[in-house]
Design an enzyme around this catalytic site. Sequence first.
Site, short mmCIF file in Angstrom:
data_model
loop_
_atom_site.label_atom_id
_atom_site.label_comp_id
_atom_site.label_asym_id
_atom_site.label_seq_id
_atom_site.Cartn_x
_atom_site.Cartn_y
_atom_site.Cartn_z
N GLY A 226 0.84 -1.20 0.00
CA GLY A 226 0.00 0.00 0.00
C GLY A 226 0.87 1.23 0.00
CB THR A 228 5.27 5.66 1.57
OG1 THR A 228 5.78 5.01 0.40
CG2 THR A 228 6.41 5.96 2.52
CB THR A 230 -0.81 2.89 4.86
OG1 THR A 230 -1.60 3.83 4.15
CG2 THR A 230 -1.71 1.99 5.67
CD GLU A 248 7.26 -5.46 -1.45
OE1 GLU A 248 7.68 -4.58 -2.23
OE2 GLU A 248 7.99 -6.34 -0.98
CD GLU A 461 4.99 -8.95 -1.28
OE1 GLU A 461 4.67 -8.50 -2.39
OE2 GLU A 461 4.19 -9.06 -0.33
#
Length: 484
Positions: A226, A228, A230, A248, A461
């Site tokens: 989401g 930066t 958050t 991410e 990831e």
Amino acid sequence: MLKIENYINGELCEPLSNLYLDNFDPSTGEVYSLIPDSSGDDVNLAVEAAKKAFPGWSKKSAEQRHDYLIKIAALIERDLDSLAEVESVDNGKPKTLAKAVDIPRAVSNFKFYATAAMHTATEAHETVGQAINYTLRQPLGVVGCISPWNLPLYLFTWKIAPALAAGCCVVAKPSEITPMTAYLLSKLCIEAGLPAGVLNIIHGLGAKAGNAIVAHKDVKAISFTGGTKTGQDIARIAAPMFKKLSLELGGKNPNIIFADCDYEETLKTTVLSSFSNQGQICLCGSRIFVERPLYERFKTDFIEKVSQLKIGDPLISQTNIGAVVSKQHLEKVLSYIDLAKEEGGKILLGGKAVKLGDRCANGWFIEPTIIENLAHDCRTNQEEIFGAVVTITPFDAEKEVLNYANSVEYGLSATVWTENLSRAHRIAERLESGIIWVNSWLLRDLRTPFGGMKQSGVGREGGFEALRFFTEEKNVCIKINYGG
Ligand code: NDP
């Protein structure tokens, strides 16, 4: 009106509060379904269900877990067409894009991690003459997966699949703006016979339901994609509890075009890397830097090609540019176009909201927008817009363009176009980005590490990295008596 339900302990259920939020179709601007406004109480139930399921799920063999995940993949594949349509209605993206990219990728995510988990290995370290050490990688327990609205099912499953494959049980929250395919996924999990509590899906607001997942003491790790800001909020809550975090986050990606590039390929791909999904892909290249000898030619041809893109009803197959995900986001993108003008930017194409006819008369559409004449360090070129807005800027030297490219606080991805192999390597080595494409864009191999540096995130990831993230490493040292 359709009411989306939470998926807790293997069953679909209403939120405990019985409160619901509106879910909009961006192409019509109208509410078309309701979403549970879940609270910490719903999250508590989900975490309890996941805790109960964990011993059974984590003790299954990798092959048994593989079989469940492959079944889910097959069911998504079976429903490819209807899921693509639902994704298009929920998000505003062209159905053709959802059918070609989003839903097939959700299938691949499950297939990839179902099989990857059967190919894991751990290390052994011999302390010569004294001992042998071996590494155990054990599933963490209950983990939280929180995903954004731009690639709803694609990114939701990109987190859930490795967590489940690694033997964790999951409490997941899709974006409240695009919850529908996650809801349908919960139905497919029931059909696949996934044991109760292994996956729980909670719908609702980030600040309420999402926050409750992050703050829950029994949730051992958070995998988040989401914005930066958050990500910072999540890190602030999770850090004192020493939770594992994979973040991410946002991007402001450079697209660097040298005069010796394969011109037609560069032009064609740059249209896609700028405006696919209305520019709402974290990997879109929003700052285009073109070597000066090619600048005017590229500018003219790029404007020409982009002006041919068809803005329209996302459900129609000819549409290239669908609706922007929400009214609020549309306003944000338009405000950045105003800012660009204030900063001296020249709008070469687009720049305005679009009113379509028929069923899309009240939808949220915007013209693909190209802006030039902006300094590399102005706000328009530094802040993430996350919409169909790109800037183009000429450059003369490698050092200069590297400085432009690396001047932002983000470091997610970059694209480089050149036929000069040494230059490609040199630039790739010096770019501050986690993902670099040379002479391509969005060419993905799920085995590769995926993620950003700087304010674009923490952790990677993809591949075995994601499986390892969901496990705790343990070293077992066995002293050996060689004297016997
Ligand atoms: P947000 O950060 O607003 O939201 C992401 C998710 O987090 C949503 O499910 C949201 O719920 C939830 N959330 C919001 N606040 C909290 C909180 N306090 N605690 C826990 N969860 C919370 O991002 P967007 O949905 O707006 O997505 C766009 C952003 O995502 C862009 O910045 C983009 O660059 C980034 N992104 C990054 C990618 C990458 O791989 N690096 C890939 C794709 C997107 P709700 O929607 O209900 O608020």
